[in-house]
Design a protein around this motif. Sequence first.
Motif, PDB file in Angstrom:
ATOM      1  N   LYS B  17       0.895  -1.163   0.000  1.00 39.85           N
ATOM      2  CA  LYS B  17       0.000   0.000   0.000  1.00 39.85           C
ATOM      3  C   LYS B  17       0.922   1.197   0.000  1.00 39.85           C
ATOM      4  N   TRP B  18       1.493   1.473  -1.160  1.00 40.22           N
ATOM      5  CA  TRP B  18       2.529   2.505  -1.232  1.00 40.22           C
ATOM      6  C   TRP B  18       1.940   3.894  -1.429  1.00 40.22           C
ATOM      7  N   GLY B  19       0.716   3.945  -1.970  1.00 38.62           N
ATOM      8  CA  GLY B  19       0.061   5.241  -2.151  1.00 38.62           C
ATOM      9  C   GLY B  19       0.648   6.100  -3.248  1.00 38.62           C
ATOM     10  N   LYS B  20       1.457   5.501  -4.126  1.00 40.54           N
ATOM     11  CA  LYS B  20       2.043   6.277  -5.222  1.00 40.54           C
ATOM     12  C   LYS B  20       1.187   6.133  -6.479  1.00 40.54           C
ATOM     13  N   ASN B  21       1.538   6.882  -7.512  1.00 37.41           N
ATOM     14  CA  ASN B  21       0.839   6.784  -8.783  1.00 37.41           C
ATOM     15  C   ASN B  21       1.115   5.413  -9.415  1.00 37.41           C
ATOM     16  N   PHE B  22       0.073   4.782  -9.988  1.00 31.73           N
ATOM     17  CA  PHE B  22       0.251   3.432 -10.538  1.00 31.73           C
ATOM     18  C   PHE B  22       1.321   3.390 -11.641  1.00 31.73           C
ATOM     19  N   VAL B  23       1.519   4.517 -12.316  1.00 32.50           N
ATOM     20  CA  VAL B  23       2.482   4.550 -13.429  1.00 32.50           C
ATOM     21  C   VAL B  23       3.893   4.228 -12.923  1.00 32.50           C
ATOM     22  N   GLU B  24       4.205   4.707 -11.719  1.00 30.37           N
ATOM     23  CA  GLU B  24       5.523   4.425 -11.141  1.00 30.37           C
ATOM     24  C   GLU B  24       5.780   2.934 -10.984  1.00 30.37           C
ATOM     25  N   TYR B  25       4.751   2.225 -10.518  1.00 32.35           N
ATOM     26  CA  TYR B  25       4.924   0.772 -10.311  1.00 32.35           C
ATOM     27  C   TYR B  25       5.150   0.073 -11.652  1.00 32.35           C
ATOM     28  N   GLY B  26       4.363   0.519 -12.642  1.00 38.44           N
ATOM     29  CA  GLY B  26       4.452  -0.112 -13.955  1.00 38.44           C
ATOM     30  C   GLY B  26       5.804   0.130 -14.610  1.00 38.44           C
ATOM     31  N   VAL B  27       6.286   1.365 -14.515  1.00 39.98           N
ATOM     32  CA  VAL B  27       7.552   1.696 -15.157  1.00 39.98           C
ATOM     33  C   VAL B  27       8.702   0.919 -14.501  1.00 39.98           C
TER      34      VAL B  27
END
Lengths: 147, 393
Positions: B17-27
């Motif tokens: 539950k990092w609370g960051k933008n999903f794009v960051e995880y994907g990249v």
Amino acid sequence: MTEQAKPQVPALEGWFTMDSDKPHLLGSQCTSCGTYYFPQQKNFCKNPSCDGEEFNEVPLSRTGKLWSFTNASYKPPAPFIADDPFVPYTIAAVELDKEKMVVLGQAVTGVDVSDLKAGMEMELVLETLFEDDESEKLTWKWKPVSV
Amino acid sequence: MSNEIAVIGVGMHPWGKWGKNFVEYGVKAARDAIKDAGIDWKDVGFVSGAATMRCGYPGYVAGATFAQALGWQGAEVNTSYAACASGSQALAAARAKILSGETEVALVIGADTTPKGFLAPQGGERPDDPDWVRFRLGITNPTYFALYARRRMEIYGDTQDDFALVKVKNAEHGFTNPYARYKKKFTAEDVAASAMVADPLRLMDVCATSDGGAALIVCSEAYAKKIGKADAVKVSAISTVTPTYASSVIEMPEMATDSGAVVEAQSFRAALPMKAYEEAGVGPEDVSLAEVYDLSTALELDWMEDLRLCERGAAAAMLRAGDTKLGGRLPINTSGGLACFGEAVPAQALSQVCELTWQLRGQAGDRQVENAKVGITANQGLFGHGSSVILTK
Ligand SMILES: [Zn+2]
């Protein structure tokens, strides 16, 4: 208290009969292939081998065999309207023999998970789902025939 | 002509539950996959994204969102949505593009950021929407999984202890997985002490929702050979079949099954792997390990039977015998499964493929299944979506 009894209305219009003694769920039946629908299908038959577009409203069997059951230990989110404090309730999935269909519903108040066993004969009854200022909203619930 | 494509790169962002933008995880996942493949990002000709419905417009056009975040380089893009099977559908789109010869290399990618609190239907009075109706009547998501679990207890004699054992096993599997969210060796006592949600399922029997991301680099067999990866793991089958009328099992969000009065009712879950086995030319007896969608502990047992890894009703016996844990004869959810990850919808089906790839390559570390040759995945989502993918060595 001299409060007048509120009128009783269905929580979902047209889903069941308001017969307090022997209520039925209201389904539909395709006039071409004979398959049943609940809730009612009124336009196109979903049987891939059938091009039927006409349906009769039919009362579904009001008894069936218990397929499975559970309860709700936590208050569901809206649009569920809960008593305060929330009272857990039991849920039953009942298989209608003639329609060969499993229908979900709450179990009648007072019936606990420990009272139930798969295969038990269950019947349809009406009970209050919630009430507002104007009326009591009724829904169908499942009740063990033996109770 | 072979219908296989090669998996030459895999990458994940840890679930949590990092609370960051999903794009960051994907990249992050994509960059790991590209590095793992040993190719250049600019070599990718097709970006196949799995959509997220929870992150606004960038989530609806996930393929383009990730392509832009990685740096526009002219690749064609596509976005797939198929509920829990979105990742598999994105993989299927990439396979079609590769097998048709339109592209040699594709990035398949999915990531999600989950909102706080419960997911509930839209407001208002909307009795035409089955999702609205069932919540009004008090039927929530755990209701369905609890009904399946109770059915197993009633018909096969499974117990709550069996369900707890699934959690204990998967917690042990995920304990050393660097991408898992929950890394704790839970005990049967821990499960029994957790709150009842929907009898017989307790809080620790049902999976949470998580943030996470997963990515694959897939390519034609010719391309794999060209870059010296002829022995890469192969995608041998992808099944994304829809159900066949009439449904025999009550499915979320319905209040009733179809009627089996004039057409014989059948199980969707059991149908999903059939096309996969046929396409791959392998059978359940060939399977070395499986990653299945354990939305509840009891559902893992249903999947074992739907994948025909054992007879109907025999899954709990296999579990009790230790057959499905690491070191057993057919390990299930070596990654730790949803029990250790929590569900990140567009990434989950791809994370299953990542785990199988590591296993078939012999790179799964403490989780390694000896001599793994064939792996199968299974998952099911709302509205007739589901998938089963087979990977072979
Ligand atoms: Zn018809």
